[in-house]
Motif scaffolding. Structure first.
Motif, mmCIF file in Angstrom:
data_model
loop_
_atom_site.group_PDB
_atom_site.id
_atom_site.type_symbol
_atom_site.label_atom_id
_atom_site.label_comp_id
_atom_site.label_asym_id
_atom_site.label_seq_id
_atom_site.Cartn_x
_atom_site.Cartn_y
_atom_site.Cartn_z
ATOM 1 N N HIS A 171 62.236 39.251 43.681
ATOM 2 C CA HIS A 171 61.618 37.926 43.751
ATOM 3 C C HIS A 171 60.351 37.910 42.895
ATOM 4 C CE1 HIS A 171 59.694 40.379 46.864
ATOM 5 N NE2 HIS A 171 58.620 39.650 46.628
ATOM 6 N N ILE A 172 59.838 36.715 42.651
ATOM 7 C CA ILE A 172 58.603 36.588 41.887
ATOM 8 C C ILE A 172 57.422 36.809 42.827
ATOM 9 C CG2 ILE A 172 57.121 34.970 40.604
ATOM 10 C CD1 ILE A 172 59.686 33.659 39.530
ATOM 11 N N SER A 173 56.556 37.756 42.473
ATOM 12 C CA SER A 173 55.395 37.963 43.346
ATOM 13 C C SER A 173 54.196 37.155 42.873
ATOM 14 C CB SER A 173 55.038 39.443 43.444
ATOM 15 O OG SER A 173 54.552 39.921 42.225
ATOM 16 N N ARG A 174 54.089 36.944 41.565
ATOM 17 C CA ARG A 174 52.954 36.179 41.049
ATOM 18 C C ARG A 174 53.237 35.752 39.616
ATOM 19 N NH1 ARG A 174 47.291 37.186 41.930
ATOM 20 N NH2 ARG A 174 47.837 38.330 43.799
ATOM 21 N N VAL A 175 52.649 34.654 39.224
ATOM 22 C CA VAL A 175 52.699 34.249 37.819
ATOM 23 C C VAL A 175 51.255 34.242 37.323
ATOM 24 C CG1 VAL A 175 53.385 32.471 36.171
ATOM 25 C CG2 VAL A 175 54.759 32.843 38.236
ATOM 26 N N VAL A 176 50.984 35.071 36.321
ATOM 27 C CA VAL A 176 49.619 35.228 35.809
ATOM 28 C C VAL A 176 49.499 34.492 34.470
ATOM 29 C CG1 VAL A 176 47.915 36.906 34.987
ATOM 30 C CG2 VAL A 176 49.409 37.474 36.921
ATOM 31 N N THR A 177 48.553 33.589 34.392
ATOM 32 C CA THR A 177 48.283 32.899 33.124
ATOM 33 C C THR A 177 47.392 33.778 32.261
ATOM 34 O OG1 THR A 177 48.494 30.746 34.182
ATOM 35 C CG2 THR A 177 47.278 30.809 32.104
ATOM 36 N N VAL A 178 47.819 33.998 31.035
ATOM 37 C CA VAL A 178 47.017 34.830 30.125
ATOM 38 C C VAL A 178 46.056 33.919 29.377
ATOM 39 C CG1 VAL A 178 47.060 36.531 28.257
ATOM 40 C CG2 VAL A 178 48.973 36.404 29.870
ATOM 41 N N ASP A 179 44.860 33.854 29.907
ATOM 42 C CA ASP A 179 43.879 32.910 29.396
ATOM 43 C C ASP A 179 42.945 33.627 28.418
ATOM 44 O OD1 ASP A 179 42.565 30.574 29.070
ATOM 45 O OD2 ASP A 179 41.586 30.568 31.041
ATOM 46 N N LEU A 180 43.517 34.089 27.315
ATOM 47 C CA LEU A 180 42.735 34.824 26.325
ATOM 48 C C LEU A 180 42.806 34.088 24.992
ATOM 49 C CD1 LEU A 180 44.076 38.445 26.993
ATOM 50 C CD2 LEU A 180 41.850 37.524 27.697
ATOM 51 N N PHE A 190 41.179 41.671 27.650
ATOM 52 C CA PHE A 190 42.607 41.981 27.586
ATOM 53 C C PHE A 190 42.964 43.030 28.639
ATOM 54 C CE2 PHE A 190 46.499 43.873 26.107
ATOM 55 C CZ PHE A 190 47.184 42.877 25.432
ATOM 56 N N ASN A 191 42.128 44.042 28.730
ATOM 57 C CA ASN A 191 42.398 45.118 29.692
ATOM 58 C C ASN A 191 42.280 44.660 31.134
ATOM 59 O OD1 ASN A 191 43.078 47.882 28.561
ATOM 60 N ND2 ASN A 191 41.528 47.117 27.132
ATOM 61 N N ALA A 192 41.412 43.695 31.370
ATOM 62 C CA ALA A 192 41.285 43.175 32.737
ATOM 63 C C ALA A 192 42.588 42.484 33.168
ATOM 64 C CB ALA A 192 40.103 42.208 32.822
ATOM 65 N N VAL A 193 43.194 41.741 32.239
ATOM 66 C CA VAL A 193 44.465 41.072 32.566
ATOM 67 C C VAL A 193 45.563 42.117 32.786
ATOM 68 C CG1 VAL A 193 46.197 39.391 31.799
ATOM 69 C CG2 VAL A 193 43.794 39.044 31.216
ATOM 70 N N LYS A 194 45.581 43.133 31.909
ATOM 71 C CA LYS A 194 46.553 44.220 32.050
ATOM 72 C C LYS A 194 46.451 44.881 33.421
ATOM 73 C CE LYS A 194 47.169 47.709 29.093
ATOM 74 N NZ LYS A 194 46.877 48.619 27.959
ATOM 75 N N ARG A 195 45.211 45.140 33.832
ATOM 76 C CA ARG A 195 44.983 45.816 35.116
ATOM 77 C C ARG A 195 45.466 44.950 36.270
ATOM 78 N NH1 ARG A 195 39.578 46.573 34.820
ATOM 79 N NH2 ARG A 195 39.953 48.049 33.141
ATOM 80 N N GLU A 196 45.166 43.678 36.181
ATOM 81 C CA GLU A 196 45.590 42.752 37.246
ATOM 82 C C GLU A 196 47.113 42.778 37.404
ATOM 83 O OE1 GLU A 196 44.637 38.682 36.336
ATOM 84 O OE2 GLU A 196 45.605 37.898 38.140
ATOM 85 N N ILE A 197 47.807 42.739 36.272
ATOM 86 C CA ILE A 197 49.275 42.719 36.320
ATOM 87 C C ILE A 197 49.816 44.073 36.791
ATOM 88 C CG2 ILE A 197 51.366 42.491 34.904
ATOM 89 C CD1 ILE A 197 49.747 40.419 33.242
ATOM 90 N N ALA A 198 49.198 45.152 36.315
ATOM 91 C CA ALA A 198 49.660 46.487 36.730
ATOM 92 C C ALA A 198 49.567 46.644 38.238
ATOM 93 C CB ALA A 198 48.838 47.564 36.023
ATOM 94 N N GLU A 199 48.497 46.148 38.821
ATOM 95 C CA GLU A 199 48.347 46.257 40.275
ATOM 96 C C GLU A 199 49.455 45.495 40.989
ATOM 97 O OE1 GLU A 199 44.285 45.177 41.178
ATOM 98 O OE2 GLU A 199 43.590 47.035 40.202
ATOM 99 N N LEU A 200 49.790 44.317 40.465
ATOM 100 C CA LEU A 200 50.862 43.517 41.077
ATOM 101 C C LEU A 200 52.209 44.221 40.938
ATOM 102 C CD1 LEU A 200 49.770 40.041 39.703
ATOM 103 C CD2 LEU A 200 49.819 40.685 42.127
ATOM 104 N N VAL A 201 52.450 44.793 39.762
ATOM 105 C CA VAL A 201 53.737 45.457 39.515
ATOM 106 C C VAL A 201 53.900 46.652 40.461
ATOM 107 C CG1 VAL A 201 55.000 46.885 37.837
ATOM 108 C CG2 VAL A 201 54.011 44.699 37.123
ATOM 109 N N HIS A 202 52.806 47.348 40.713
ATOM 110 C CA HIS A 202 52.895 48.572 41.505
ATOM 111 C C HIS A 202 52.730 48.351 42.995
ATOM 112 C CE1 HIS A 202 52.031 50.363 37.420
ATOM 113 N NE2 HIS A 202 53.231 50.784 37.758
ATOM 114 N N THR A 203 52.546 47.102 43.403
ATOM 115 C CA THR A 203 52.501 46.806 44.832
ATOM 116 C C THR A 203 53.930 46.736 45.353
ATOM 117 O OG1 THR A 203 50.475 45.549 44.525
ATOM 118 C CG2 THR A 203 51.701 45.142 46.566
#
Ligand code: ADP
Ligand code: MG
Length: 255
Positions: A218-227, A237-250
């Motif tokens: 299922h979809i856990s989150r949709v992150v807008t890349v506001d860069l 850029f790295n802050a967005v990467k980190r946010e997504i990585a945390e979601l992927v690994h949850t």
């Protein structure tokens, strides 16, 4: 060039026998947007893409592209997979011309369209070569040109750069980003690479679950890349990467 479609997925569920591969997936994509889909293996990324392509049917739910329910594959949707899927017995030009030729356009126009997209992916010098004479990166460029020559309103890509070395992959990412800015074709791009997703996409859809987790994908989150720019070395850029990585690994809780 320039057709572009919106995508509407509502309460999509896909079962394979008793296995619920994916449940209650809803996603709306405005036309022209570039959406990346990331998530661990088995969460249903490819299933979602195949359903949008019309290769598989949803068990339940609404799937519409350009306001039209998807009932099967169609030339309005161009699909690019990890393996290039080129015809080895056709030259680069003939591969790219394949779709336009089937539309029964005049020969000169077919060639003009083919050559335009071959140029767009930087392969003009190789138009008369055969796929077996090209590197993997070049073959994937041909595959992209071939799909674009069909003037799709939705481009569906499943880990298209997954088999390429890092440098080639970077080149193709840059090129795809440029092509998207030029064509504004709607794109759904599945990838394992979080960096790739943040570099390319307007929004990143994070999927979790899957059969091995005992929870349907299922979809856990949709992150807008506001860069404003996509400088992969920047702190933003790295802050967005980190946010997504945390979601992927949850890991979702089993039910
Ligand atoms: N043809 C199939 N038959 C049975 N199960 C399948 C089939 N295709 C996919 N699945 C299951 O559906 C889930 C999602 O698979 P898939 O979409 O390929 O995941 P992803 O692309 O995210 O790695 C997995 O649990 C997989 O085992
Ligand atoms: Mg997959």
């Amino acid at each position: 060039m320039g057709r572009t479609a919106d995508v509407r997925v509502e309460h999509l569920t896909k079962r394979y026998g008793d296995v619920v591969a994916m449940a209650d997936v809803s996603l709306t994509i405005p036309s022209g947007e570039f959406v990346a889909v990331v998530g661990a293996s088995g969460c249903g990324k490819s299933t979602l893409l195949r359903i949008l392509a019309g290769f598989e049917r949803a068990t339940e739910g609404v799937v519409e592209v350009g306001g039209v329910p998807v009932t099967g594959p169609g030339p309005d949707r161009g699909v690019v997979f990890q393996d290039y899927g080129l015809f080895p017995w056709l030259s680069v030009r003939e591969n790219v011309a394949y779709g336009p030729a089937r539309k029964k356009l005049p020969k000169a126009q077919v060639r003009e369209v083919a050559d335009r997209f071959i140029a767009a992916v930087g392969l003009t010098r190789f138009a008369d070569r055969y796929p077996g004479q090209l590197s993997g990166g070049m073959q994937q460029r041909v595959a992209i040109a071939r799909v674009l020559a069909n003037d799709p309103s939705l481009l569906l890509m499943d880990e298209p750069f997954g088999a390429l070395d890092a440098l080639t992959r970077g080149d193709l990412q840059t090129e795809l980003r440029r092509i998207h800015i030029e064509t504004r074709t709607t794109v759904v791009f599945v990838t394992h690479s979080i960096e790739e997703s943040v570099y390319l996409a307007d929004r990143v859809v994070v999927m979790t679950g899957g059969a091995s987790h005992g929870v349907p994908g299922h979809i856990s989150r949709v992150v807008t890349v506001d860069l404003a720019d996509r400088d992969v070395t920047s702190p933003a850029f790295n802050a967005v990467k980190r946010e997504i990585a945390e979601l992927v690994h949850t890991v979702p809780a089993a039910v």
